[in-house]
Design an enzyme around this catalytic site. Structure first.
Site, short mmCIF file in Angstrom:
data_model
loop_
_atom_site.label_atom_id
_atom_site.label_comp_id
_atom_site.label_asym_id
_atom_site.label_seq_id
_atom_site.Cartn_x
_atom_site.Cartn_y
_atom_site.Cartn_z
N ASP A 127 0.82 -1.22 0.00
CA ASP A 127 0.00 0.00 0.00
C ASP A 127 0.85 1.26 0.00
OD1 ASP A 127 0.91 -0.43 2.60
OD2 ASP A 127 -1.06 -0.91 3.39
N HIS A 139 -7.25 -5.11 10.13
CA HIS A 139 -7.01 -4.83 8.71
C HIS A 139 -5.71 -5.46 8.23
CE1 HIS A 139 -4.72 -0.84 9.68
NE2 HIS A 139 -3.85 -1.64 9.12
N GLU A 195 -9.72 -2.12 5.32
CA GLU A 195 -10.27 -1.81 6.64
C GLU A 195 -11.57 -2.59 6.87
OE1 GLU A 195 -8.67 -0.10 8.79
OE2 GLU A 195 -8.06 1.89 8.09
#
Ligand code: GLP
Length: 244
Positions: free
Chosen positions: A63, A134, A139
């Site tokens: 990410d 998460h 999430e």
């Protein structure tokens, strides 16, 4: 799931570094999925301190924050450079990172999925876990995204990343680009590491709870080759004989 317990985070990090370096010896063109966060710091330190031939290894990070340049000290790109990439023999062309400054974020997500597919998928995905369950920035929600996507971050997750932004959680971007659940579950092997008591509930729900998008990590139960590496504090809610 295979559960491995360690006395402390240093022992865990050493064992994981050994696993990764052995995987690189077995396959010099290993495709690694990599996490950021506090949990992998000791693991990256181990990798920096040991010799390994990273020249053909390819990596894809989970990410990146939206709107943050790779040069910004809060970016996951900067984190990865200083914790690992600047210290090993990896070819910069083989480093896969999402660009949070891309002009078209959806196109950037598609580019990333295509790059992972071009690499013939991820051989070994390393994960941390958020205290809310998460993984990456998937999430808890009523539904989860399959592929790389733009994620809205919970305040809890922004607070957890505040130290990258001068300790001010409001300075942490509210959005990130993240691999999706199918991207993660598409890896041939997965190792999730968790340390510290603040992860104990999430670890318990991930392993013993129902599969639910409210605990994204619980989806790892459906993957055939997952190893969960825990220190004693993160494992505190598990029964002593929990192993599956
Ligand atoms: C971060 C990252 C995750 C990471 C998790 C836990 O925000 N997006 O990939 O696993 O939250 O972080 P930490 O290891 O600092 O607890």
């Amino acid at each position: 799931m295979t559960i491995q317990r360690f006395d402390d985070e240093d022992a865990l990090a050493a064992a994981l570094a050994t696993r990764v370096l052995e995987a690189i010896v077995a396959n010099p063109e290993l495709v690694l999925g990599l996490p950021t966060g506090r949990t992998p710091l000791a693991f990256y330190r181990e990798l920096r301190e040991r010799s390994g031939d990273w020249s053909k290894v390819r990596t894809f990070n989970l990410d990146e924050f939206v709107g943050v340049d790779g040069d910004h000290p809060g970016s996951y790109r900067a984190f990865m450079q200083s914790e690992l990439f600047d210290h090993v023999s990896i070819d910069p062309a083989n480093i896969g990172m999402l660009d949070g400054r891309a002009p078209d974020l959806k196109a950037e997500c598609r580019r990333y999925e295509a790059a992972i597919a071009d690499a013939d998928g991820i051989d070994l995905q390393i994960l941390g876990i958020g205290a809310n369950g998460h993984i990456g920035f998937n999430e808890p929600a009523d539904g989860l995204c399959a592929h790389t996507h733009i994620a809205e971050l919970e305040q809890k997750s922004r607070e957890a990343n505040a130290q990258l932004f001068g300790g001010d959680w409001t300075a942490v971007p509210g959005r990130a680009l993240s691999m999706g659940m199918a991207t993660i579950l598409g890896a041939r092997n997965i190792v999730l590491m968790a340390t510290g008591q603040e992860k104990a509930d999430a670890v318990y729900q991930m392993i013993e709870g129902l599969i639910t998008p409210q605990v994204p990590a619980s989806f790892l139960q459906v993957h055939p080759r997952v190893t969960v590496m825990l220190d004693a504090k993160a494992a505190i809610r598990l029964k002593p004989d929990t192993a599956r």
